[in-house]
Design a protein around this motif. Structure first.
Motif, PDB file in Angstrom:
ATOM      1  N   SER A   1      -9.406  -2.910   6.142  1.00  0.00           N
ATOM      2  CA  SER A   1      -8.166  -2.856   5.364  1.00  0.00           C
ATOM      3  C   SER A   1      -8.258  -3.758   4.140  1.00  0.00           C
ATOM      4  CB  SER A   1      -6.980  -3.274   6.238  1.00  0.00           C
ATOM      5  OG  SER A   1      -6.817  -2.407   7.327  1.00  0.00           O
TER       6      SER A   1
ATOM      7  N   GLN B   1     -10.123  -2.406   1.235  1.00  0.00           N
ATOM      8  CA  GLN B   1      -9.419  -1.346   0.504  1.00  0.00           C
ATOM      9  C   GLN B   1      -8.507  -1.923  -0.574  1.00  0.00           C
ATOM     10  OE1 GLN B   1     -10.074   1.931   0.998  1.00  0.00           O
ATOM     11  NE2 GLN B   1     -11.621   1.156   2.435  1.00  0.00           N
ATOM     12  N   TYR B   2      -8.473  -3.262  -0.679  1.00  0.00           N
ATOM     13  CA  TYR B   2      -7.573  -3.917  -1.646  1.00  0.00           C
ATOM     14  C   TYR B   2      -7.922  -3.517  -3.077  1.00  0.00           C
ATOM     15  CZ  TYR B   2      -4.985  -7.674  -3.997  1.00  0.00           C
ATOM     16  OH  TYR B   2      -4.130  -8.386  -4.795  1.00  0.00           O
TER      17      TYR B   2
ATOM     18  N   ILE C   1      -3.334 -10.463  -0.152  1.00  0.00           N
ATOM     19  CA  ILE C   1      -3.950  -9.438   0.702  1.00  0.00           C
ATOM     20  C   ILE C   1      -3.012  -8.931   1.779  1.00  0.00           C
ATOM     21  CG2 ILE C   1      -6.312 -10.237   0.309  1.00  0.00           C
ATOM     22  CD1 ILE C   1      -6.153 -11.723   2.966  1.00  0.00           C
TER      23      ILE C   1
ATOM     24  N   VAL D   1       0.843  -1.204   0.000  1.00  0.00           N
ATOM     25  CA  VAL D   1       0.000   0.000   0.000  1.00  0.00           C
ATOM     26  C   VAL D   1       0.872   1.245   0.000  1.00  0.00           C
ATOM     27  CG1 VAL D   1      -1.707   1.305   1.307  1.00  0.00           C
ATOM     28  CG2 VAL D   1      -1.910  -1.183   1.126  1.00  0.00           C
TER      29      VAL D   1
ATOM     30  N   GLN E   1      -1.843  -5.178   2.145  1.00  0.00           N
ATOM     31  CA  GLN E   1      -2.551  -4.124   2.852  1.00  0.00           C
ATOM     32  C   GLN E   1      -1.817  -3.694   4.123  1.00  0.00           C
ATOM     33  OE1 GLN E   1      -4.226  -3.846  -0.069  1.00  0.00           O
ATOM     34  NE2 GLN E   1      -5.590  -2.691   1.300  1.00  0.00           N
ATOM     35  N   TRP E   2      -0.909  -4.527   4.616  1.00  0.00           N
ATOM     36  CA  TRP E   2      -0.114  -4.185   5.799  1.00  0.00           C
ATOM     37  C   TRP E   2       1.378  -4.154   5.460  1.00  0.00           C
ATOM     38  CZ3 TRP E   2      -3.928  -8.036   5.688  1.00  0.00           C
ATOM     39  CH2 TRP E   2      -5.145  -7.661   6.269  1.00  0.00           C
TER      40      TRP E   2
END
Length: 947
Positions: free
Chosen positions: A191, A194-195, A171, A156, A174-175
């Motif tokens: 979160s 929001q991908y 995924i 991100v 996202q972090w």
């Protein structure tokens, strides 16, 4: 038959048969006098051919074996690789909960997955030099960051650096693939949502569940993919990448295998770029034991049928070993000479010994049968000179028969050596050359060992300890007597099928069998059988099964590559709106998916246009924009684009899609697209590739891109195109190679059997047999692929043997009754043909238990070939010959002496008139006199033959 009453074909047949028999008679006479010298010369020839091993080359790259060469896809691949480099190596984890069916989108489970991912991205490994001859990488350590494809968009925060500079998917982006960031997140579902779009989430989540607002709330699985930069090179025909392979083995696969112990919350299925080679190679190696067992079975059968099973008088265990050695010498000489010609050796070549064993043992039985039938006195009364003459008569009798089969096999394989599939072409060239040597060594080496073995039996010496004489006196038959199998053909088999009822039943049965074959051949389709090569107990099979469950077959991705960068600025708006040209094409060829998601469509020009419209150029060069919101000059355009699509720019996801030259001008860029799912259900309701629709999609896409004449030059590329090109030609290759082989067989059989009617019947018999094999392939669920095509070419060579021996034997049986001639041909040749087919069957029957797809298909197609080939040669062809068979060769009586002793004795008492005819109208034509002279040379007593 007088020479004036013979037709042209009959005269031609007599000439051919006389010349071949005469040649082999002389060969046999020399071999009979010089058996040890012949053996030495055979070994010398093999050793001489072995010099060719100095040019030994292997080839194991699938793209160089199973795909047609010099195709448009090959040109496109070369251009694409030059611009963007080779394909990345992909390592994928399919993450599920250890409690089946539970939601994987929980913080606890995601933390466990993040811990696993951090091990994968930080652990180091040394290069895997197990199968690498160099030492360049010895002792060096590498981590994922050292080896990965450098790309933006994996995290991100594109400025996070570290592992975020590597190309990854999943995924966890996202972090930022950071455990601390995940642990600090209080709302993981927010979160995850929001991908991207719903479609984007469906590409990384297995069986996702969405609420009424389109927000994901749970899923059964998710994928994590790690991309390595390709560092492969070719060594000895094998693509090797020791650096990446070492990391995949010691880090990725090791971590995945340890999941149940180290991460109890997780269950993973996994795939690595090295997995297919590891698992397929392991299956082949594990099944080599079956190869050894099959050869032992074949040897035991040959020994039991060449002579008595029990060691003693009449046993031929050493002769059986000689038959196997004959195959070995032919294989060695064929491999050596083929290597000298520059032909490569590939994985499929390992089945060559099975082919040669089937052909070689068949020839051995035919020669041994003729040798036994020529024995007119007890062995103890045969001196070496008499034995040498018997060898000459035997080869004169058998030479034509083995020449027919060897020459047809040679031509069938030689034709397929012109295939556009390199593996098939090389294999068939190897086979043709090896069969040539097998023909030579069967007549020389095997015949020589047969002479020595006959001397041993005459002298009552033991099998292996041939220097020792048995204490018991020799027990022998006065003359040759037919064995049980020959008596079966004479007394039961032939009378049954040649009776009026038998002919009707045989005709109806084989007509139905042919109809079934035609139906199956019509419905047999080209399919992608790559998955079939995976062993059933492999972790790779588990991954494929799970992936199909969570991510049903997705569309094939492809790129449109735009060249000539100097015109890109001029066409910038049209290129940014390229999606309008790709809309509405999903329902028919080209089958391009609608360009509505980042996965289905990615265009850097579209992305830049939207960014400039929404944000201006302040963050990416701060150049002046025109009314159309594009930079006002080409130089500014290149500066803006390079800033936008850089590794740290807002368009980092496009970093791999653009290539700049040394002057920072855009040289080429690519647009990612995707086809809809081009799949279908097979008869087992399994999802497989729809080869026909994929071919249509590829051809239509090329035509579409070529039609964009208002844009700069472009071409489509997909890694799948080379495979689809294979789909496109494989069916043509099948029918072309097999069809030409059958036609060639017909011509060769005509030349060697020298009877147009018999040649036609043999050729039709082979063609019908092949159609029936195709029918049974369809019934067994096989598809047309590279493996089955190779095996069908082999079937041409094997099936013709069974029919050609019987057809030729029919032509050398005298008499006016076709039924009687068929009966004599079956009694003479039936046992040898049946024994040869049975030995071939035994050579592959053990492979029916193999887990390897190659051996699995090989064994079943071989069994079909043997069973159907024997049925046609020993049942259907005899009936056809009894109905439509031509007259015998005029020399037929000479080759069937037992039936003509009385006739010759009578003819010798009849005075000749001035025309050369006897008082009863008989004739001693020139060809008949020549035949008498040749047989006298090899020891046939005049009172036993008739001209």
């Amino acid at each position: 038959m007088s020479s004036s009453s013979k037709s042209c074909t009959e005269a031609f047949g007599d000439t051919v048969e006389g010349n071949i028999s005469g040649f082999f008679g002389r060969v046999g006479l020399w071999v009979g006098h010089n058996p040890r010298k012949t053996i030495g010369l055979s070994i010398l020839v093999t050793v001489s051919c072995g010099i060719g091993f100095l040019r030994w080359e292997t080839e194991n790259r699938p793209e160089e074996l199973w795909l047609p060469q010099n195709t448009q896809a090959e040109v496109e691949t070369a251009a694409f690789t030059e611009y963007f480099g080779g394909d990345a190596r992909i390592n994928t984890l399919l993450v599920q909960s250890s409690s089946a069916g539970e939601n994987v989108l929980t913080k606890e489970l995601l933390i466990s997955a993040m811990q696993m991912s951090e091990v994968i991205t930080t652990e180091k490994a040394t290069a895997d030099t197990t199968n690498y001859s160099g030492d360049t990488f010895e002792g060096e350590e590498y981590s994922f960051v050292d080896l990965c494809v450098q790309a933006g968009g994996s995290c991100v925060d594109f400025a996070a650096g570290g592992v975020c500079t590597c190309l990854m998917a999943g995924i966890l982006k996202q972090w930022n693939y950071d455990l601390a960031t995940l642990e600090a997140d209080d709302d993981i579902l927010e979160s995850i949502n929001q991908y991207g779009t719903k479609e984007d989430l469906e590409t990384v989540l297995g069986n996702p569940v969405f609420d009424e607002n389109g927000r994901v709330i749970s899923a059964d699985a998710f994928v994590l993919s790690y991309f390595l930069q390709d560092r492969s090179f070719v060594e000895d025909g094998t693509t090797k990448d020791p650096v990446n392979e070492g990391w995949e083995k010691d880090v990725f696969l090791s971590t995945a295998e340890a999941v149940p112990q180290e991460y109890p919350l997780l269950s993973v299925d996994y795939f690595s770029s090295r997995s297919f080679e590891d698992e397929f190679g392991g299956a082949i190696s594990g099944d080599l034991i079956y190869v050894n067992i099959s050869y032992i079975l074949a040897f035991l059968f040959v020994a039991a049928n060449l002579g008595k099973i029990r060691c003693g008088t009449g046993s031929r265990w050493t002769l059986a070993l000689a038959a196997v050695v004959t195959v070995g010498l032919s294989t060695a000489a064929g491999l050596g000479l083929s290597s000298a010609f520059g032909l490569f050796y590939g994985p499929v070549h390992s089945i060559l010994p099975f082919i040669l064993l089937g052909v070689g043992v068949d020839d051995a039985f035919v020669i041994a049968n003729a040798f036994d039938r020529e024995r007119k006195v007890p062995r103890s009364q045969e001196v070496n000179e008499s034995l040498a003459k018997r060898t000459g008569r035997a080869l004169a009798r058998a030479g034509s028969s083995i020449t027919v089969t060897s020459l047809t096999d040679f031509v069938a394989f030689a034709i397929s050596a012109s295939s556009v599939l390199p593996a098939l072409a090389s294999f068939c060239a190897y086979a043709a050359i090896s069969i040539f040597f097998l023909w030579i060594f069967a007549a020389t080496f095997f015949s020589s060992t047969m002479v020595l073995d006959e001397r041993r039996q005459r002298d009552n010496r033991r099998e292996c300890l041939c220097c020792l004489t048995r204490s018991r006196d020799i027990q022998e038959d006065e003359v040759f007597e037919e064995g049980i199998i020959s008596k079966y053909f004479r007394n039961y088999h032939a009378p049954a099928i040649l009776s009026p009822v038998g002919k009707i039943v045989v005709t109806i049965f084989f007509s139905a069998l042919l109809g079934f074959g035609l139906f199956g051949a019509i419905n047999l389709s080209v399919e992608d059988t790559e998955r079939e090569f995976i062993p059933a107990d492999s972790y790779l099979k588990d991954f494929v099964t799970a992936f199909d469950e969570y991510f049903p077959a997705e569309g094939i991705e492809f790129y449109v590559v735009f060249e000539d960068g100097s015109n890109i600025y001029e066409n910038r708006q049209e290129l940014a709106e390229l999606n309008t040209r790709l809309t509405g094409l999903s329902g028919a060829p080209t089958y391009i998916a609608e360009p509505v998601t980042e996965k289905a469509y990615r265009n850097v020009m579209t992305g830049l246009s939207l960014f400039l419209s929404e944000n201006g150029s302040g963050a990416i060069g701060n150049v002046t924009l025109g009314d159309d919101m594009w930079p006002t000059s080409e130089e500014d355009f290149y500066l803006t684009l390079s800033s936008y699509a850089s590794m740290t720019g807002p368009g980092a996801v496009y970093a791999q899609d653009v290539v700049f030259d040394n002057s920072t001008a855009l040289e080429v860029f690519r647009v990612k697209c995707e086809y809809v799912r081009l799949t279908k259900l097979n008869r087992n309701d399994e999802i497989i590739d729809d080869a026909d629709r994929q071919i249509d999609a590829m051809d239509a896409t090329r035509a579409l891109v070529e039609s964009w004449t208002d844009l700069q030059p472009a071409f489509p590329y997909s890694a799948k195109f080379t495979t689809i090109e294979g789909f496109k030609v494989i069916q043509t290759e099948l029918y072309r190679n097999v069809g030409l082989a059958v036609v060639a067989v017909g011509v060769i059989v005509f030349v060697t059997v020298a009877s147009p009617v018999t040649a036609l019947l043999i050729t039709l018999n082979v063609a019908f047999c092949l159609l029936e094999i195709l029918g049974f392939m369809w019934a067994l669920g096989f598809a047309i692929d590279s493996v089955t095509v190779i095996n069908l070419v082999l079937a041409v060579g094997l099936s013709v043997d069974y029919s050609a021996h019987v057809g030729h034997s029919f032509m050398v049986k005298g008499g006016d009754s076709k039924d009687r001639r068929v009966l004599e041909a079956l009694a003479d040749m039936g046992a040898a043909v049946l024994a040869g087919g049975t030995s071939t069957f035994l050579a592959v029957v053990v492979l029916l238990f193999s887990d390897s797809y190659v051996f699995f298909v090989l064994s079943r197609q071989f069994c079909l070939t043997v069973v159907l080939g024997l049925a046609h040669g020993l049942i259907f062809l005899p009936v056809l010959l009894s109905l439509f068979g031509p007259k015998p060769f005029s020399s037929a009586e000479a080759l069937d002496a037992e039936a003509n002793v009385g006739k010759l004795a009578h003819k010798e008492t009849v005075p000749m008139d001035q025309t050369g005819h006897d008082a009863e109208g008989g004739s001693n034509s020139d060809s008949d006199k020549k035949r008498l002279s040749e047989l006298e040379e090899v020891g046939e007593e005049p009172q036993k033959v008739v001209g």
